[in-house]
Design a protein around this motif. Sequence first.
Motif, PDB file in Angstrom:
ATOM      1  N   CYS A 205      97.330   4.592  45.336  1.00  0.00           N
ATOM      2  CA  CYS A 205      97.632   3.189  45.161  1.00  0.00           C
ATOM      3  C   CYS A 205      97.360   2.453  46.468  1.00  0.00           C
ATOM      4  N   LEU A 206      97.532   1.140  46.440  1.00  0.00           N
ATOM      5  CA  LEU A 206      97.218   0.333  47.623  1.00  0.00           C
ATOM      6  C   LEU A 206      98.064   0.713  48.833  1.00  0.00           C
ATOM      7  N   CYS A 207      99.363   0.965  48.638  1.00  0.00           N
ATOM      8  CA  CYS A 207     100.226   1.279  49.778  1.00  0.00           C
ATOM      9  C   CYS A 207     100.159   2.761  50.166  1.00  0.00           C
ATOM     10  N   GLY A 208      99.664   3.601  49.260  1.00  0.00           N
ATOM     11  CA  GLY A 208      99.501   5.014  49.558  1.00  0.00           C
ATOM     12  C   GLY A 208     100.689   5.888  49.201  1.00  0.00           C
ATOM     13  N   ASP A 209     101.768   5.298  48.706  1.00  0.00           N
ATOM     14  CA  ASP A 209     102.944   6.101  48.366  1.00  0.00           C
ATOM     15  C   ASP A 209     102.762   6.887  47.068  1.00  0.00           C
TER      16      ASP A 209
ATOM     17  N   CYS B  79     102.354   1.788  40.696  1.00  0.00           N
ATOM     18  CA  CYS B  79     103.214   1.954  41.866  1.00  0.00           C
ATOM     19  C   CYS B  79     104.214   0.810  41.909  1.00  0.00           C
TER      20      CYS B  79
ATOM     21  N   CYS C 163     103.734  -1.336  45.535  1.00  0.00           N
ATOM     22  CA  CYS C 163     102.605  -2.245  45.786  1.00  0.00           C
ATOM     23  C   CYS C 163     102.018  -2.834  44.517  1.00  0.00           C
TER      24      CYS C 163
HETATM   25 ZN    ZN Z   1     101.765   1.754  46.178  1.00  0.00          ZN
END
Ligand code: ZN
Length: 139
Positions: free
Chosen positions: A13-17, A78, A81
């Motif tokens: 995802c965009l935030c990487g979590d 997610c 994000c």
């Molecule tokens: Zn995310």
Amino acid sequence: MSNQETDSLTGQCLCGDVSFSFAREDLKSVDACHCGQCRQWSGNYWASVNISFDALKFTSDGTFTWYRASNYARRGFCSKCGSSLFWHADKLDDHKDRVAVALGSLNGPTGLALTEHIFVADKGDYYDIADGLPQKQKY
Ligand SMILES: [Zn+2]
Ligand SMILES: [Zn+2]
């Protein structure tokens, strides 16, 4: 080493979590969906690759959430994000073994290419489809 040199693809995802991987050999169809739900969910039409549900392996899923989008399908995203990641018809016996993964979430180069447009009957009026690929009114 790039993805094209490996036997698996990775995405996040965009935030990487939320991050995940799947085997390249599990790839099925690659399409762009123009249905109203996909456009509302993603902000435009939604391009994805269908893989075996069992092939999807999370490497990080702390903020991953399923949204019950209809009585037959759920959408994975997610919760931090907002990235739209997966579509899964978990209530349809003939579809639940597959999951659609957002092409935009994949780490490139993917080596993939769109093969068709689906649910074109529901597409928005603010763009044209002009890439010459097959267009299906529904699926
Ligand atoms: Zn995310
Ligand atoms: Zn759709």
